[in-house]
Design a protein around this motif. Structure first.
Motif, PDB file in Angstrom:
ATOM      1  N   PRO A  76      22.080  48.749  36.483  1.00 38.75           N
ATOM      2  CA  PRO A  76      22.335  49.298  35.056  1.00 38.75           C
ATOM      3  C   PRO A  76      23.139  48.271  34.339  1.00 38.75           C
ATOM      4  CG  PRO A  76      22.265  51.113  36.806  1.00 38.75           C
ATOM      5  CD  PRO A  76      22.709  49.658  37.620  1.00 38.75           C
ATOM      6  N   SER A  77      22.904  48.127  32.815  1.00 36.47           N
ATOM      7  CA  SER A  77      23.615  47.491  32.059  1.00 36.47           C
ATOM      8  C   SER A  77      23.528  48.085  30.786  1.00 36.47           C
ATOM      9  CB  SER A  77      23.269  46.033  32.080  1.00 36.47           C
ATOM     10  OG  SER A  77      22.015  45.858  31.549  1.00 36.47           O
ATOM     11  N   THR A  78      24.601  47.977  29.796  1.00 38.66           N
ATOM     12  CA  THR A  78      24.440  48.459  28.292  1.00 38.66           C
ATOM     13  C   THR A  78      24.349  47.339  27.418  1.00 38.66           C
ATOM     14  OG1 THR A  78      26.706  48.294  28.504  1.00 38.66           O
ATOM     15  CG2 THR A  78      25.811  50.382  29.358  1.00 38.66           C
ATOM     16  N   LYS A  79      23.547  47.631  26.472  1.00 40.09           N
ATOM     17  CA  LYS A  79      23.446  46.504  25.450  1.00 40.09           C
ATOM     18  C   LYS A  79      24.641  46.574  24.659  1.00 40.09           C
ATOM     19  CE  LYS A  79      20.387  45.190  21.640  1.00 40.09           C
ATOM     20  NZ  LYS A  79      19.200  45.707  20.934  1.00 40.09           N
ATOM     21  N   VAL A  80      25.108  45.264  24.146  1.00 40.24           N
ATOM     22  CA  VAL A  80      26.311  45.152  23.442  1.00 40.24           C
ATOM     23  C   VAL A  80      25.836  45.084  21.791  1.00 40.24           C
ATOM     24  CG1 VAL A  80      27.658  44.180  25.163  1.00 40.24           C
ATOM     25  CG2 VAL A  80      26.264  42.680  23.990  1.00 40.24           C
ATOM     26  N   THR A  81      26.738  45.173  20.900  1.00 43.35           N
ATOM     27  CA  THR A  81      26.248  45.236  19.700  1.00 43.35           C
ATOM     28  C   THR A  81      27.003  43.839  19.242  1.00 43.35           C
ATOM     29  OG1 THR A  81      28.600  46.154  19.202  1.00 43.35           O
ATOM     30  CG2 THR A  81      26.694  47.505  19.087  1.00 43.35           C
ATOM     31  N   GLY A  82      27.866  43.055  19.751  1.00 45.92           N
ATOM     32  CA  GLY A  82      28.134  41.831  19.541  1.00 45.92           C
ATOM     33  C   GLY A  82      28.371  40.754  20.956  1.00 45.92           C
ATOM     34  N   TYR A  83      28.241  39.653  20.439  1.00 45.78           N
ATOM     35  CA  TYR A  83      28.325  38.688  21.807  1.00 45.78           C
ATOM     36  C   TYR A  83      29.493  38.874  22.647  1.00 45.78           C
ATOM     37  CZ  TYR A  83      27.912  34.762  24.554  1.00 45.78           C
ATOM     38  OH  TYR A  83      27.789  33.807  25.680  1.00 45.78           O
ATOM     39  N   SER A  84      29.102  38.936  23.729  1.00 46.60           N
ATOM     40  CA  SER A  84      30.736  38.862  24.500  1.00 46.60           C
ATOM     41  C   SER A  84      30.157  38.217  25.809  1.00 46.60           C
ATOM     42  CB  SER A  84      30.844  40.359  25.125  1.00 46.60           C
ATOM     43  OG  SER A  84      32.017  40.234  26.087  1.00 46.60           O
ATOM     44  N   SER A  85      31.077  37.512  26.509  1.00 53.28           N
ATOM     45  CA  SER A  85      30.950  36.520  27.605  1.00 53.28           C
ATOM     46  C   SER A  85      30.120  37.150  28.450  1.00 53.28           C
ATOM     47  CB  SER A  85      32.359  36.103  28.155  1.00 53.28           C
ATOM     48  OG  SER A  85      32.315  35.351  29.434  1.00 53.28           O
ATOM     49  N   PRO A  86      28.926  36.525  29.146  1.00 54.33           N
ATOM     50  CA  PRO A  86      28.353  37.281  29.977  1.00 54.33           C
ATOM     51  C   PRO A  86      28.938  37.102  31.497  1.00 54.33           C
ATOM     52  CG  PRO A  86      27.310  35.097  29.580  1.00 54.33           C
ATOM     53  CD  PRO A  86      28.260  35.454  28.306  1.00 54.33           C
ATOM     54  N   ILE A  87      29.858  35.848  31.636  1.00 53.46           N
ATOM     55  CA  ILE A  87      30.378  35.911  33.043  1.00 53.46           C
ATOM     56  C   ILE A  87      31.433  37.121  33.371  1.00 53.46           C
ATOM     57  CG2 ILE A  87      32.227  34.276  32.047  1.00 53.46           C
ATOM     58  CD1 ILE A  87      30.495  34.115  35.550  1.00 53.46           C
ATOM     59  N   VAL A  88      32.293  37.337  32.264  1.00 48.17           N
ATOM     60  CA  VAL A  88      33.045  38.512  32.210  1.00 48.17           C
ATOM     61  C   VAL A  88      32.561  39.842  32.469  1.00 48.17           C
ATOM     62  CG1 VAL A  88      34.832  40.000  30.918  1.00 48.17           C
ATOM     63  CG2 VAL A  88      34.815  37.630  30.581  1.00 48.17           C
ATOM     64  N   ALA A  89      31.292  39.960  31.826  1.00 48.25           N
ATOM     65  CA  ALA A  89      30.482  41.264  32.191  1.00 48.25           C
ATOM     66  C   ALA A  89      29.824  41.239  33.518  1.00 48.25           C
ATOM     67  CB  ALA A  89      29.114  41.493  31.060  1.00 48.25           C
ATOM     68  N   ARG A  91      31.040  39.959  36.152  1.00 53.25           N
ATOM     69  CA  ARG A  91      32.251  40.162  37.197  1.00 53.25           C
ATOM     70  C   ARG A  91      32.504  41.697  37.115  1.00 53.25           C
ATOM     71  NH1 ARG A  91      36.305  35.667  34.362  1.00 53.25           N
ATOM     72  NH2 ARG A  91      35.449  33.757  35.451  1.00 53.25           N
ATOM     73  N   LYS A  92      32.429  42.232  36.086  1.00 55.16           N
ATOM     74  CA  LYS A  92      32.507  43.700  36.058  1.00 55.16           C
ATOM     75  C   LYS A  92      31.633  44.597  36.635  1.00 55.16           C
ATOM     76  CE  LYS A  92      35.784  43.748  32.006  1.00 55.16           C
ATOM     77  NZ  LYS A  92      35.784  44.297  30.559  1.00 55.16           N
ATOM     78  N   GLU A  93      30.196  44.104  36.419  1.00 56.89           N
ATOM     79  CA  GLU A  93      29.032  44.946  36.890  1.00 56.89           C
ATOM     80  C   GLU A  93      28.951  44.631  38.288  1.00 56.89           C
ATOM     81  OE1 GLU A  93      26.713  46.601  35.520  1.00 56.89           O
ATOM     82  OE2 GLU A  93      27.078  46.450  33.607  1.00 56.89           O
ATOM     83  N   LEU A  94      29.409  43.632  39.019  1.00 57.27           N
ATOM     84  CA  LEU A  94      29.220  43.487  40.347  1.00 57.27           C
ATOM     85  C   LEU A  94      30.530  43.583  41.198  1.00 57.27           C
ATOM     86  CD1 LEU A  94      26.821  40.277  40.544  1.00 57.27           C
ATOM     87  CD2 LEU A  94      26.310  42.835  40.716  1.00 57.27           C
ATOM     88  N   ASP A  95      31.697  44.066  40.343  1.00 59.32           N
ATOM     89  CA  ASP A  95      33.126  44.400  40.691  1.00 59.32           C
ATOM     90  C   ASP A  95      33.480  43.064  41.736  1.00 59.32           C
ATOM     91  OD1 ASP A  95      35.183  45.884  40.955  1.00 59.32           O
ATOM     92  OD2 ASP A  95      34.716  46.697  43.256  1.00 59.32           O
ATOM     93  N   LEU A  96      33.348  42.078  40.889  1.00 62.43           N
ATOM     94  CA  LEU A  96      33.943  40.786  41.758  1.00 62.43           C
ATOM     95  C   LEU A  96      35.349  40.572  41.050  1.00 62.43           C
ATOM     96  CD1 LEU A  96      30.760  38.501  40.520  1.00 62.43           C
ATOM     97  CD2 LEU A  96      31.277  39.611  42.859  1.00 62.43           C
ATOM     98  N   TYR A  97      36.313  41.115  41.834  1.00 56.09           N
ATOM     99  CA  TYR A  97      37.512  41.358  41.407  1.00 56.09           C
ATOM    100  C   TYR A  97      38.325  40.216  41.712  1.00 56.09           C
ATOM    101  CZ  TYR A  97      38.348  42.735  46.102  1.00 56.09           C
ATOM    102  OH  TYR A  97      38.331  42.793  47.406  1.00 56.09           O
ATOM    103  N   ALA A  98      38.052  39.203  42.465  1.00 55.98           N
ATOM    104  CA  ALA A  98      39.000  38.170  42.673  1.00 55.98           C
ATOM    105  C   ALA A  98      38.139  36.903  42.344  1.00 55.98           C
ATOM    106  CB  ALA A  98      39.185  38.226  44.296  1.00 55.98           C
ATOM    107  N   ASN A  99      38.945  36.121  41.478  1.00 60.55           N
ATOM    108  CA  ASN A  99      38.393  34.781  41.081  1.00 60.55           C
ATOM    109  C   ASN A  99      39.159  33.827  41.938  1.00 60.55           C
ATOM    110  OD1 ASN A  99      38.650  32.339  38.584  1.00 60.55           O
ATOM    111  ND2 ASN A  99      36.936  32.706  39.633  1.00 60.55           N
ATOM    112  N   VAL A 100      38.840  33.103  42.791  1.00 63.62           N
ATOM    113  CA  VAL A 100      39.618  32.259  43.872  1.00 63.62           C
ATOM    114  C   VAL A 100      39.547  30.929  43.309  1.00 63.62           C
ATOM    115  CG1 VAL A 100      39.792  31.438  46.140  1.00 63.62           C
ATOM    116  CG2 VAL A 100      39.249  33.885  45.622  1.00 63.62           C
ATOM    117  N   ARG A 101      40.574  30.005  43.042  1.00 63.67           N
ATOM    118  CA  ARG A 101      40.405  28.898  42.362  1.00 63.67           C
ATOM    119  C   ARG A 101      41.065  27.740  43.010  1.00 63.67           C
ATOM    120  NH1 ARG A 101      40.475  29.506  35.775  1.00 63.67           N
ATOM    121  NH2 ARG A 101      38.550  30.793  35.865  1.00 63.67           N
TER     122      ARG A 101
END
Length: 329
Positions: A76-89, A91-101
């Motif tokens: 499930p996702s929610t429609k945004v009223t203004g553009y927001s970074s899809p990669i940030v969204a 990460r939150k939707e899939l609970d990808l809490y670690a960015n390993v670089r």
């Protein structure tokens, strides 16, 4: 060197390999197909991959009003009223809490120790990236405020992942990045939750003067973003820095460089970060041999120095660099 899978997902995909591709915007449409070609070149070292093309990004937003369609997330996702970074969204939707670089230089000769070999582990879900901002007008003009969120739960699990990574490396050293002498409550909570390693008061200065003293660094979202982007200068270009976004149930490869709209469509984008990100993802899923072949091929191309894109002071195109990697795979 970063050669260990992060968690138990390393045993989850032995008989099948389904990979979603999200080129999104800008040079993503040039470098993500390069990563796909590199994965396909591995042949029997991995199960025959099934690729699924997925949509996200600015163009998708202009057509549909949603930067990250529900079909892409498959939740499930929610429609945004203004553009927001899809990669940030995502990460939150899939609970990808670690960015390993990983930030890794290539030694002049195979077998030599790399001058720079460090990993930035960035907490992916909190800090200022919760995007709670307000703007008001005061007697002296506009005033903007942002809320910073640090929780014990998020700090504990990113700390655990960073410790796991550090313990899998020869030096077993973990550095906590914070500024708790100023941000005593938020950074103090982050530091105290992770615990165990004294902080460095001047990490940025030391990073550039003595990068060899660092092993694994764990940081809140904003600090990790800044540090890993800045550390790219130590190895030549953002076009070399891969990453994975990892949670307990999902993993997603992501080149650090972003969409780079200034060079989109020119055919000169560096595909090596995307190929290295594919290697990180495969390693995390347990396909170590295939990941090693990708990493070795990329290292050979960089070491030889004859087929490089302009960001590395070369004159080659994206396709020429990809073909050089494929030849060595």
């Amino acid at each position: 060197m970063f050669r260990a899978p992060l968690r138990s997902l390393s045993t989850a995909a032995r008989k099948s390999l389904k990979i979603g591709l999200i080129p999104a915007d800008g040079i993503g449409r040039e470098v993500i197909p390069a990563a796909r070609a590199a994965i396909q070149a591995l042949g029997s070292d991995i199960p025959k991959p099934e690729f699924i093309d997925l949509l996200a990004g600015w163009e998708t937003f202009t057509r549909t009003g949603v930067a990250l369609p529900q079909e892409t997330v498959d939740s499930p996702s929610t429609k945004v009223t203004g553009y927001s970074s899809p990669i940030v969204a995502l990460r939150k939707e899939l609970d990808l809490y670690a960015n390993v670089r990983p930030v890794l230089s290539v030694a002049p000769e195979a077998g030599q120790k790399a001058a720079v070999d460090l990993i930035v582990v960035r907490e992916n879900t909190e800090c200022l990236y919760v995007k709670q901002e307000v703007q008001t007008v005061t007697e002296t003009g506009k005033e903007a405020r942002a809320t910073r969120v640090i929780t014990e739960r998020a700090s504990r699990r990113i700390g655990q992942m960073a410790f796991d990574l550090a313990l899998a490396r020869p030096r077993k050293q973990l550095t906590i990045i914070h500024k708790s002498n100023v941000l005593s409550i938020t950074d103090g909570l982050f530091r105290e939750t992770i615990r165990g390693v004294p902080a460095l008061a001047d990490v940025n200065g030391k990073l550039f003067r003595e990068p060899e003293i660092f092993d694994v660094m764990v940081a809140p979202n904003l600090y990790g973003d800044i540090l890993s982007d800045a550390a790219a200068a130590l190895v030549g270009s953002l076009g070399l820095i891969p990453s994975i976004n990892a949670g307990d149930n999902f993993v997603m490869g992501e080149p650090v460089h972003g969409s780079a709209p200034d060079i989109a469509g020119k055919g000169i984008a560096n595909p090596l970060a995307s190929i290295r990100s594919a290697a990180l993802m495969l390693r995390h899923l347990g396909y170590t041999k295939g990941a090693d072949r990708l990493d070795t091929a990329v290292d050979q191309v960089i070491r030889e120095g004859t087929t490089l894109t302009p960001d590395l002071k070369g004159t080659s195109s994206t396709t020429e660099v990809l073909n050089a990697v494929l030849k060595r795979i």
